[in-house]
Design a protein around this motif. Structure first.
Motif, short mmCIF file in Angstrom:
data_model
loop_
_atom_site.label_atom_id
_atom_site.label_comp_id
_atom_site.label_asym_id
_atom_site.label_seq_id
_atom_site.Cartn_x
_atom_site.Cartn_y
_atom_site.Cartn_z
N SER A 187 0.83 -1.20 0.00
CA SER A 187 0.00 0.00 0.00
C SER A 187 0.87 1.26 0.00
O SER A 187 1.91 1.31 0.65
CB SER A 187 -0.92 0.01 1.23
OG SER A 187 -0.17 0.03 2.41
N MET A 241 -1.63 8.61 15.20
CA MET A 241 -2.26 7.36 14.79
C MET A 241 -2.89 6.68 16.00
O MET A 241 -2.48 6.86 17.14
CB MET A 241 -1.24 6.43 14.14
CG MET A 241 -0.20 5.86 15.09
SD MET A 241 0.85 4.65 14.25
CE MET A 241 1.80 4.02 15.65
N LYS A 289 -4.71 2.73 17.22
CA LYS A 289 -4.66 1.31 16.90
C LYS A 289 -5.84 0.57 17.51
O LYS A 289 -6.27 0.88 18.61
CB LYS A 289 -3.34 0.72 17.43
CG LYS A 289 -3.11 -0.75 17.12
CD LYS A 289 -1.75 -1.17 17.65
CE LYS A 289 -1.47 -2.63 17.34
NZ LYS A 289 -0.14 -3.05 17.83
N GLU A 338 -5.22 -3.22 13.51
CA GLU A 338 -5.39 -2.25 12.42
C GLU A 338 -5.00 -0.85 12.90
O GLU A 338 -5.33 -0.44 14.01
CB GLU A 338 -6.84 -2.27 11.95
CG GLU A 338 -7.04 -1.59 10.60
CD GLU A 338 -8.46 -1.79 10.06
OE1 GLU A 338 -8.74 -1.26 8.98
OE2 GLU A 338 -9.27 -2.45 10.75
N PHE A 367 -4.96 3.34 12.21
CA PHE A 367 -5.67 4.44 11.55
C PHE A 367 -4.94 5.74 11.81
O PHE A 367 -4.40 5.96 12.90
CB PHE A 367 -7.10 4.58 12.10
CG PHE A 367 -7.96 3.37 11.89
CD1 PHE A 367 -8.71 3.24 10.73
CD2 PHE A 367 -8.02 2.37 12.84
CE1 PHE A 367 -9.51 2.13 10.52
CE2 PHE A 367 -8.81 1.26 12.65
CZ PHE A 367 -9.56 1.13 11.49
N ARG A 368 -4.93 6.63 10.81
CA ARG A 368 -4.49 8.00 11.07
C ARG A 368 -5.66 8.70 11.74
O ARG A 368 -6.77 8.76 11.19
CB ARG A 368 -4.09 8.69 9.78
CG ARG A 368 -3.60 10.10 10.02
CD ARG A 368 -2.90 10.71 8.84
NE ARG A 368 -3.06 12.16 8.87
CZ ARG A 368 -2.52 12.99 8.00
NH1 ARG A 368 -1.76 12.51 7.04
NH2 ARG A 368 -2.75 14.28 8.08
N ASN A 426 -13.46 1.60 15.38
CA ASN A 426 -13.06 1.00 14.12
C ASN A 426 -14.32 0.85 13.25
O ASN A 426 -15.26 0.15 13.64
CB ASN A 426 -12.43 -0.38 14.38
CG ASN A 426 -11.91 -1.03 13.12
OD1 ASN A 426 -12.46 -0.85 12.03
ND2 ASN A 426 -10.86 -1.82 13.26
N SER A 445 -1.51 5.04 7.07
CA SER A 445 -2.48 4.13 6.44
C SER A 445 -2.89 4.70 5.09
O SER A 445 -3.95 5.30 4.96
CB SER A 445 -3.71 3.93 7.33
OG SER A 445 -4.25 5.19 7.72
N ARG A 486 -4.66 5.10 2.01
CA ARG A 486 -5.85 4.46 1.45
C ARG A 486 -6.50 5.31 0.35
O ARG A 486 -7.65 5.13 0.05
CB ARG A 486 -6.90 4.24 2.56
CG ARG A 486 -6.50 3.23 3.63
CD ARG A 486 -7.66 3.00 4.59
NE ARG A 486 -7.40 1.96 5.56
CZ ARG A 486 -6.97 2.18 6.79
NH1 ARG A 486 -6.78 3.42 7.20
NH2 ARG A 486 -6.75 1.19 7.62
#
Length: 656
Positions: free
Chosen positions: A38, A95, A97, A103, A105-106, A186, A256, A258
């Motif tokens: 990614s 970030m 978690k 997983e 995430f920002r 999440n 992350s 995306r």
């Protein structure tokens, strides 16, 4: 989030566009046959061409026109440089978690995603029409309470909108409060998240076989330019103001990634460092040329009030009212807008957003982002920061290198100041190895403190000063070692550290946003994509299309191909067995602006038809006239409408 093509009124379906771009090899995920990584992408032939054309225009628009000094600095940077610049401590994002799934995430992006999803659900519950994001809709089957149509209280809606307006202003503690207050989890698993923590975005490495020199892949091209400042000033014959420029790869270990090409870990940057005298009010000699350029501005006060309401005004007025701090900053904001316009960026989807206090980089005194509206929302593509004298000052203080400008004064300047003399014969033996440290502390004493210490020295015969790292941190100096008195000094030379205005361009982001802006499809044939690149930016300028595989067409096609290439106009021949309409359609997807059809009439009288990609209209003229028209349009001297007015229209052949 869907966006609409301003000219056609069509919504941009990102899934269809992305499929076309990958199929036509504009770009592709790196290492795809191994599953990919990614945030890493490879550019194919048309993508490479478009990026090269953007960079070429950037060089002409900025480096050539502004007479900038271009440098190419190494991508490997020792730890000490980036520690001095502040990047080691401060170049970070927040970030959080999911402890169950692992997983990451920002944090600010997660808050945006969840709150925007809830607002969308609120609109659906109220029966309001909601723009559909095709990519997100494809994931609807995943269980997520954020996707439900639930009506929110008006007060909550207002709170969400205010948070989103200020999202770039929040640090870790504020994001932690927001996540807790609005029960943000999440989105996929509905699991709780750990509090946000800072994550440094630089890629660390080691330089040399023994790995004893820690370093990083550079996060920006700027530091190499600053470290070469004195050499560049000498190259420029000590003349100020001037600018350096650099184009090259930079690296950021995104938390992350995306969002396709918009958030990647390796990217092409084009940066300018414009050095200016801070005493001159940061005026710019060419500001008059751009003062009437109208800008769409979103200032920090509006954002802090929880709004995203933009204001249109000329850059001249923005500088005059103090909204934009100075002429040099304003000049570059206007020049950035003109550059984006030349690229084909939709001017209805451009805004300049001022950074709020908490989001500004550690070095910035003021900063505006050129943001482009895409299906991902408003995306920062160019930053324009006033870095003040931060970088040159910290590197000068660290190394002692003279990163300053010295200019002769028109009139000598008399300065009354408190000066210090040290009796070196006694000072050296007294402090031995600590001598340099103590002397540096003495030299750093302010004028106010020197005046006070002179009185103490006269009254007590000794003084005490703070010296970090020596003894208890305090050092006594007697009257026989130090003397402090007021004297008049005459300066014939002025020495100062320049301020820096820095426009910084993310070429990949501009590339993708521009593609969304120029993408559309023909009515009744939505699967047939068209990329309306300006001729200057298009990867291939001309498609040569023989009417059939007849042997008489080949010499003409080859002659046209060679003549165009010698003129510097990229072209390709498509002599496949597909119909002319299909051949043109394939190249409309590549953004090829012009097509030349070679037919039996061409064999007879050496005339050819010239087709325009967007209108599909054609003209017919002699070989020389057609070639001259193409060259004129590619160089930007004429438009298709200009050509239609002077060359006869051709309607005898259906190429659709």
């Amino acid at each position: 989030m869907a966006t609409v093509n301003t000219k056609t009124g069509q919504a941009v379906d990102r899934s269809i566009l992305d499929s076309m771009l990958r199929r036509r090899l504009f770009y592709t995920p790196s290492f795809e046959i191994y599953g990919g990584v990614s945030g890493l992408y490879d550019y194919g032939p048309p993508g490479c061409s478009v990026v090269a054309n953007i960079v070429d225009l950037w060089r002409k628009h900025f480096v050539l026109e502004e007479d900038m000094l271009e440098v190419d600095c190494t991508m490997l940077t020792p730890h000490e440089i980036l520690k001095t610049s502040g990047h080691v401590e401060k170049f970070a994002d927040w970030m959080c978690k999911d402890p169950k799934t692992g997983e990451i995430f920002r944090a600010d992006h997660l808050v945006e995603e969840v709150l925007e999803s809830r607002l969308k659900g609120d609109k659906e519950a109220r029966g309001q029409k909601v723009a559909v994001d095709a990519e997100k809709e494809a994931k609807k089957k995943k269980k997520s309470k954020e996707a439900k149509a639930i009506k929110l209280d008006d007060a909550v809606v207002k709170e969400y909108e205010e948070v989103l307006a200020q999202i770039d202003n929040y640090g870790g503690p504020e994001l932690e409060e927001i996540i807790a207050k609005y029960d943000i989890r999440n989105p996929t698993t509905d699991g709780n998240l750990l509090p946000p923590v800072a994550f440094n975005l630089m890629f660390q490495t080691a330089i040399g076989p023994s790995s004893n020199m820690p370093g990083y892949l550079r996060p920006e091209t700027a530091q190499g330019q600053f470290l070469n400042f004195q050499k560049l000033l000498d190259f420029n014959n000590q003349s100020m103001p001037f600018a350096s420029a650099s184009i090259g790869k930079s690296f950021r270990n995104e938390i992350s990634p995306r969002a396709g090409l918009l958030r990647v870990r390796e990217f092409l940057m084009a940066e300018i460092e414009h050095y200016v005298d801070p005493e001159g009010g940061k005026k710019h000699s060419r500001f008059e040329e751009v003062k009437d350029v109208e800008m769409t501005l979103l200032n920090r006060n509006v954002q802090l009030a929880g709004s995203t309401q933009v204001e249109k005004m000329t850059i001249g007025k923005a500088v005059e009212t103090g909204l934009v701090d100075n002429e040099t900053l304003g000049y570059f904001l206007a020049r950035i807008q003109i550059f984006l316009q030349k690229l084909g960026v939709d001017q209805n989807k451009v805004r300049f957003r001022q950074h709020m206090a908490n989001e500004m980089a550690h070095y910035a005194a003021d900063c505006w982002d050129a943001e482009l509206l895409t299906s991902y929302g408003w995306i920062e593509c160019v930053g324009c920061a006033d870095r003040s004298a931060y970088d040159l000052t910290v590197h000068k203080n660290k190394t002692g290198a003279p990163l300053v400008v010295r200019e002769p004064r028109a009139e000598p300047l008399k300065i009354e100041e408190w000066q210090i003399d040290l009796e070196k014969k006694k000072f050296g033996p007294r402090f031995k190895k600590d001598g340099k440290t103590v002397e540096a502390a003495v030299d750093a004493l302010s004028q106010e403190l020197r005046e006070k210490l002179s009185l103490d020295l006269e009254q007590n015969g000794k003084i005490e000063i703070d010296v970090e790292g020596v003894g208890s941190g305090k050092v006594e100096l007697e009257k026989d070692i130090i003397n402090i008195e007021k004297r008049t000094r005459v300066e014939n030379t002025r020495e100062y550290t320049p301020n820096v205005i820095e426009p910084s361009f993310g070429i990949g982001r501009i590339f993708y946003a521009m593609i969304e802006h120029v993408y559309w499809s023909r009515a009744g044939d939505e699967a047939r994509g068209v990329l309306s690149f300006p001729p200057l930016i298009a990867p291939t300028k001309v498609l040569l299309v023989p009417l059939s595989t007849h042997a008489s067409f080949r010499p003409l096609s080859q002659r046209l191909m060679l003549k165009l290439r010698r003129m510097g106009v990229s072209n390709r021949v498509d002599d496949s067995s597909a119909s002319i309409g299909k051949r043109y359609a394939r190249n409309d997807e590549l953004g090829t602006p012009f097509g030349i059809t070679v037919d039996f009439q061409s064999v007879k009288d050496n005339t050819f038809t010239l087709r325009d990609r967007d209108s599909t209209k054609q003209v017919r003229a002699s070989e020389d006239e057609i070639l001259q028209a193409i060259k004129s349009m590619v160089d930007g001297d004429e438009t298709w409408e200009d050509i239609r007015k002077r060359l006869p229209e051709f309607t005898g052949q259906d190429v659709e």
